[in-house]
Design a protein around this motif. Structure first.
Motif, PDB file in Angstrom:
ATOM      1  N   LEU A 255     -38.915  -0.263  33.772  1.00 42.06           N
ATOM      2  CA  LEU A 255     -38.928  -0.954  32.465  1.00 42.06           C
ATOM      3  C   LEU A 255     -39.877  -0.098  30.871  1.00 42.06           C
ATOM      4  CD1 LEU A 255     -40.145  -4.767  33.864  1.00 42.06           C
ATOM      5  CD2 LEU A 255     -37.686  -3.614  33.401  1.00 42.06           C
ATOM      6  N   THR A 256     -39.288  -1.295  30.092  1.00 44.57           N
ATOM      7  CA  THR A 256     -40.214  -0.654  29.246  1.00 44.57           C
ATOM      8  C   THR A 256     -40.554  -1.289  28.251  1.00 44.57           C
ATOM      9  OG1 THR A 256     -38.542   1.778  28.577  1.00 44.57           O
ATOM     10  CG2 THR A 256     -39.732   0.233  26.769  1.00 44.57           C
ATOM     11  N   LEU A 257     -42.169  -0.853  28.183  1.00 41.19           N
ATOM     12  CA  LEU A 257     -43.240  -2.179  27.465  1.00 41.19           C
ATOM     13  C   LEU A 257     -42.671  -2.046  25.950  1.00 41.19           C
ATOM     14  CD1 LEU A 257     -44.920  -4.288  28.188  1.00 41.19           C
ATOM     15  CD2 LEU A 257     -46.719  -2.183  28.215  1.00 41.19           C
ATOM     16  N   VAL A 258     -42.495  -3.318  25.025  1.00 40.19           N
ATOM     17  CA  VAL A 258     -43.187  -3.436  23.969  1.00 40.19           C
ATOM     18  C   VAL A 258     -43.573  -3.473  23.702  1.00 40.19           C
ATOM     19  CG1 VAL A 258     -41.610  -4.377  22.104  1.00 40.19           C
ATOM     20  CG2 VAL A 258     -40.404  -4.096  23.944  1.00 40.19           C
ATOM     21  N   GLU A 259     -45.080  -4.602  24.923  1.00 39.98           N
ATOM     22  CA  GLU A 259     -45.990  -5.507  23.444  1.00 39.98           C
ATOM     23  C   GLU A 259     -47.090  -5.902  24.670  1.00 39.98           C
ATOM     24  OE1 GLU A 259     -47.510  -7.323  19.631  1.00 39.98           O
ATOM     25  OE2 GLU A 259     -45.491  -8.574  21.100  1.00 39.98           O
ATOM     26  N   ALA A 260     -47.931  -6.232  25.005  1.00 40.72           N
ATOM     27  CA  ALA A 260     -48.789  -6.392  25.899  1.00 40.72           C
ATOM     28  C   ALA A 260     -50.608  -7.316  25.279  1.00 40.72           C
ATOM     29  CB  ALA A 260     -49.531  -5.532  27.091  1.00 40.72           C
ATOM     30  N   ASN A 261     -50.542  -8.968  25.249  1.00 36.51           N
ATOM     31  CA  ASN A 261     -51.950  -9.148  24.493  1.00 36.51           C
ATOM     32  C   ASN A 261     -52.258 -10.598  25.933  1.00 36.51           C
ATOM     33  OD1 ASN A 261     -51.166  -7.978  22.129  1.00 36.51           O
ATOM     34  ND2 ASN A 261     -49.923  -9.095  21.731  1.00 36.51           N
ATOM     35  N   SER A 262     -53.039 -10.704  25.668  1.00 39.17           N
ATOM     36  CA  SER A 262     -54.369 -11.596  26.533  1.00 39.17           C
ATOM     37  C   SER A 262     -54.953 -11.971  25.135  1.00 39.17           C
ATOM     38  CB  SER A 262     -55.811 -10.704  27.694  1.00 39.17           C
ATOM     39  OG  SER A 262     -55.598 -11.710  27.843  1.00 39.17           O
ATOM     40  N   ASP A 263     -54.957 -12.880  25.083  1.00 42.58           N
ATOM     41  CA  ASP A 263     -55.262 -13.915  24.284  1.00 42.58           C
ATOM     42  C   ASP A 263     -56.556 -15.312  24.931  1.00 42.58           C
ATOM     43  OD1 ASP A 263     -54.078 -12.195  21.497  1.00 42.58           O
ATOM     44  OD2 ASP A 263     -52.401 -13.872  21.920  1.00 42.58           O
ATOM     45  N   SER A 268     -58.322 -22.864  31.087  1.00 43.04           N
ATOM     46  CA  SER A 268     -58.195 -22.567  32.388  1.00 43.04           C
ATOM     47  C   SER A 268     -60.322 -21.308  32.257  1.00 43.04           C
ATOM     48  CB  SER A 268     -56.904 -21.533  32.433  1.00 43.04           C
ATOM     49  OG  SER A 268     -57.729 -20.727  33.596  1.00 43.04           O
ATOM     50  N   ASP A 269     -60.288 -20.924  33.643  1.00 47.14           N
ATOM     51  CA  ASP A 269     -61.522 -19.914  33.062  1.00 47.14           C
ATOM     52  C   ASP A 269     -60.686 -18.377  33.081  1.00 47.14           C
ATOM     53  OD1 ASP A 269     -60.744 -19.664  35.705  1.00 47.14           O
ATOM     54  OD2 ASP A 269     -62.591 -19.205  36.796  1.00 47.14           O
ATOM     55  N   HIS A 270     -59.713 -18.325  32.910  1.00 49.23           N
ATOM     56  CA  HIS A 270     -58.817 -16.413  32.608  1.00 49.23           C
ATOM     57  C   HIS A 270     -57.807 -16.511  31.660  1.00 49.23           C
ATOM     58  CE1 HIS A 270     -59.196 -14.709  36.887  1.00 49.23           C
ATOM     59  NE2 HIS A 270     -59.450 -15.440  37.075  1.00 49.23           N
ATOM     60  N   ASN A 271     -57.961 -16.038  30.944  1.00 46.71           N
ATOM     61  CA  ASN A 271     -56.979 -16.054  29.551  1.00 46.71           C
ATOM     62  C   ASN A 271     -55.594 -15.378  29.716  1.00 46.71           C
ATOM     63  OD1 ASN A 271     -58.855 -17.258  27.701  1.00 46.71           O
ATOM     64  ND2 ASN A 271     -60.035 -15.330  27.819  1.00 46.71           N
ATOM     65  N   PRO A 272     -54.286 -15.724  29.648  1.00 47.28           N
ATOM     66  CA  PRO A 272     -52.640 -15.206  30.092  1.00 47.28           C
ATOM     67  C   PRO A 272     -52.632 -14.123  29.399  1.00 47.28           C
ATOM     68  CG  PRO A 272     -52.532 -17.008  28.013  1.00 47.28           C
ATOM     69  CD  PRO A 272     -54.275 -17.151  28.494  1.00 47.28           C
ATOM     70  N   ILE A 273     -52.012 -13.499  30.222  1.00 45.88           N
ATOM     71  CA  ILE A 273     -51.201 -11.776  29.338  1.00 45.88           C
ATOM     72  C   ILE A 273     -49.600 -11.963  29.457  1.00 45.88           C
ATOM     73  CG2 ILE A 273     -50.555  -9.937  30.780  1.00 45.88           C
ATOM     74  CD1 ILE A 273     -52.886  -9.837  32.918  1.00 45.88           C
ATOM     75  N   LYS A 274     -49.714 -12.311  28.122  1.00 43.98           N
ATOM     76  CA  LYS A 274     -47.712 -12.004  28.090  1.00 43.98           C
ATOM     77  C   LYS A 274     -47.664 -10.998  27.298  1.00 43.98           C
ATOM     78  CE  LYS A 274     -49.900 -15.075  24.691  1.00 43.98           C
ATOM     79  NZ  LYS A 274     -49.777 -15.885  24.305  1.00 43.98           N
ATOM     80  N   THR A 275     -46.367 -10.425  27.869  1.00 46.69           N
ATOM     81  CA  THR A 275     -46.441  -9.047  27.658  1.00 46.69           C
ATOM     82  C   THR A 275     -44.816  -9.303  26.756  1.00 46.69           C
ATOM     83  OG1 THR A 275     -44.957  -8.975  30.306  1.00 46.69           O
ATOM     84  CG2 THR A 275     -47.495  -8.088  29.368  1.00 46.69           C
ATOM     85  N   GLN A 276     -43.855  -7.559  26.334  1.00 42.20           N
ATOM     86  CA  GLN A 276     -42.676  -7.866  25.897  1.00 42.20           C
ATOM     87  C   GLN A 276     -41.921  -6.832  26.769  1.00 42.20           C
ATOM     88  OE1 GLN A 276     -40.928 -10.427  24.190  1.00 42.20           O
ATOM     89  NE2 GLN A 276     -42.347 -11.695  23.756  1.00 42.20           N
ATOM     90  N   PHE A 277     -41.034  -6.218  27.716  1.00 43.45           N
ATOM     91  CA  PHE A 277     -40.223  -6.072  27.675  1.00 43.45           C
ATOM     92  C   PHE A 277     -38.720  -5.583  27.579  1.00 43.45           C
ATOM     93  CE2 PHE A 277     -43.593  -6.213  30.716  1.00 43.45           C
ATOM     94  CZ  PHE A 277     -44.049  -5.017  31.756  1.00 43.45           C
ATOM     95  N   MET A 278     -38.242  -3.926  27.365  1.00 47.24           N
ATOM     96  CA  MET A 278     -36.577  -4.131  27.869  1.00 47.24           C
ATOM     97  C   MET A 278     -35.626  -3.249  28.480  1.00 47.24           C
ATOM     98  SD  MET A 278     -36.010  -3.316  23.364  1.00 47.24           S
ATOM     99  CE  MET A 278     -34.940  -2.397  23.533  1.00 47.24           C
ATOM    100  N   LEU A 279     -35.062  -3.061  29.236  1.00 48.39           N
ATOM    101  CA  LEU A 279     -34.645  -2.663  30.092  1.00 48.39           C
ATOM    102  C   LEU A 279     -34.010  -1.408  29.916  1.00 48.39           C
ATOM    103  CD1 LEU A 279     -32.402  -5.508  31.713  1.00 48.39           C
ATOM    104  CD2 LEU A 279     -34.939  -5.461  32.127  1.00 48.39           C
ATOM    105  N   ILE A 280     -34.215  -0.442  30.735  1.00 48.06           N
ATOM    106  CA  ILE A 280     -34.181   0.337  31.323  1.00 48.06           C
ATOM    107  C   ILE A 280     -32.637   0.814  31.526  1.00 48.06           C
ATOM    108  CG2 ILE A 280     -34.159   3.313  31.463  1.00 48.06           C
ATOM    109  CD1 ILE A 280     -37.370   2.211  31.938  1.00 48.06           C
ATOM    110  N   ASN A 281     -31.436   1.538  30.348  1.00 49.79           N
ATOM    111  CA  ASN A 281     -30.217   1.352  30.412  1.00 49.79           C
ATOM    112  C   ASN A 281     -30.106   2.337  30.377  1.00 49.79           C
ATOM    113  OD1 ASN A 281     -29.147  -1.368  29.957  1.00 49.79           O
ATOM    114  ND2 ASN A 281     -29.336  -0.324  27.915  1.00 49.79           N
ATOM    115  N   GLU A 282     -28.862   3.119  32.132  1.00 54.70           N
ATOM    116  CA  GLU A 282     -28.915   4.283  32.819  1.00 54.70           C
ATOM    117  C   GLU A 282     -28.103   4.631  32.316  1.00 54.70           C
ATOM    118  OE1 GLU A 282     -31.436   5.128  36.254  1.00 54.70           O
ATOM    119  OE2 GLU A 282     -32.749   5.039  34.994  1.00 54.70           O
TER     120      GLU A 282
END
Length: 282
Positions: A255-263, A268-282
């Protein structure tokens, strides 16, 4: 003589209590079981499958969040989880407690749910859970027993169709915590690495890995590098840390990672991870 009798009695009492505890924990853990339904908390077997062709991505874009929900102990978990499910195609939860309140919530949001049970306490399943916009076509549950407290940590391996015709393998893992020698911790990861290595499509490996010391983190890095998984790098990074090391991770391949954040969040006692991906067309 009386002192020795007291010592024997104390030893007998300790062994008896320990035996009862171990038997009880084995009962609570049970066998690895999967739930693949939105209507009720029903666990039937280690693996389940269903026919589905609906792609998880939206026109080649894929949003994935990861969050230890802390057994829904915080009051504001519902609005935060709803926001995550509304804005992501897939949400991977750890420490999900499938009580009546949570089961009712899951029915109301009308998403697709897969859960791997770690153990049941007072008949309430606890473990890792995937909430997705489209159903999984296959899922399996695995357990790894904590060496000291004996409760089981769960791992969920699921697959989802993609618009490219490929299948996305998703591993949602809650790492063993109380393992001084790290034998169980390493075995837990080796089990899923073995399954990942035979998959030819895109891969996500994520969760609360409990990497709070260098030895733990080194095991994860070594095993993921061996199968060419990349770790997400975060623009904002407020992942929970212990001794300066992050506990929550997301690794990917194909996959191609576009963006990742943890705000930050107070839900909770944990902060979430949020990511955006693009599929790879071969």
């Amino acid at each position: 003589m009386q002192t020795r009798s007291i010592q024997y009695w104390l030893l007998f009492t300790f062994v008896t209590i320990l035996g009862i505890y171990i038997v009880a924990i084995c009962y609570f853990n049970g066998n690895p079981e999967i739930m693949m339904t939105e209507s009720k908390p029903y666990f039937s077997s280690q693996c389940l499958s269903q026919d589905t062709t609906s792609p998880l991505d939206r026109n080649g874009r894929l949003s994935i969040a990861v969050w230890n929900i802390y057994k829904q102990k915080k009051q504001d978990w519902q609005p935060v989880l709803k926001q995550l499910t509304d804005h992501n195609d897939l949400v991977l939860l750890q420490e999900a407690k499938l009580n009546h309140t949570f089961a009712t919530y899951l029915e109301e949001i009308q998403h697709h749910v897969v859960m791997a049970k770690g153990f049941k306490l007072l008949n309430v399943p606890m473990g890792v859970m995937n909430i997705s916009s489209q159903p999984a076509n296959q899922a399996c549950a695995y357990q790894t027993t904590e060496p000291l407290i004996r409760f089981a940590k769960s791992t969920l391996v699921a697959s989802y169709p993609l618009s490219t015709g490929e299948t996305l393998m998703v591993v949602n893992l809650h790492g063993v915590n109380f393992d001084i020698r790290l034998n169980r911790f390493e075995a837990q990861f080796k089990q899923v690495i073995h399954k990942i290595s035979s998959h030819r499509g895109p891969i996500i490996l994520a969760g609360d890995f409990n990497t709070w010391r260098d030895g733990r983190l080194n095991i994860v890095k070594h095993l993921t590098q061996g199968i060419r998984l990349q770790e997400a790098h975060y623009r904002t990074d407020f992942r929970k840390r212990v001794f300066g090391l992050p506990l929550d991770h997301l690794y990917y391949r194909g996959l191609t990672l576009v963006e990742a954040n943890s705000d930050r969040t107070t839900a909770s006692d944990h902060n979430p991870i949020k990511t955006q991906f693009m599929l790879i067309n071969e």
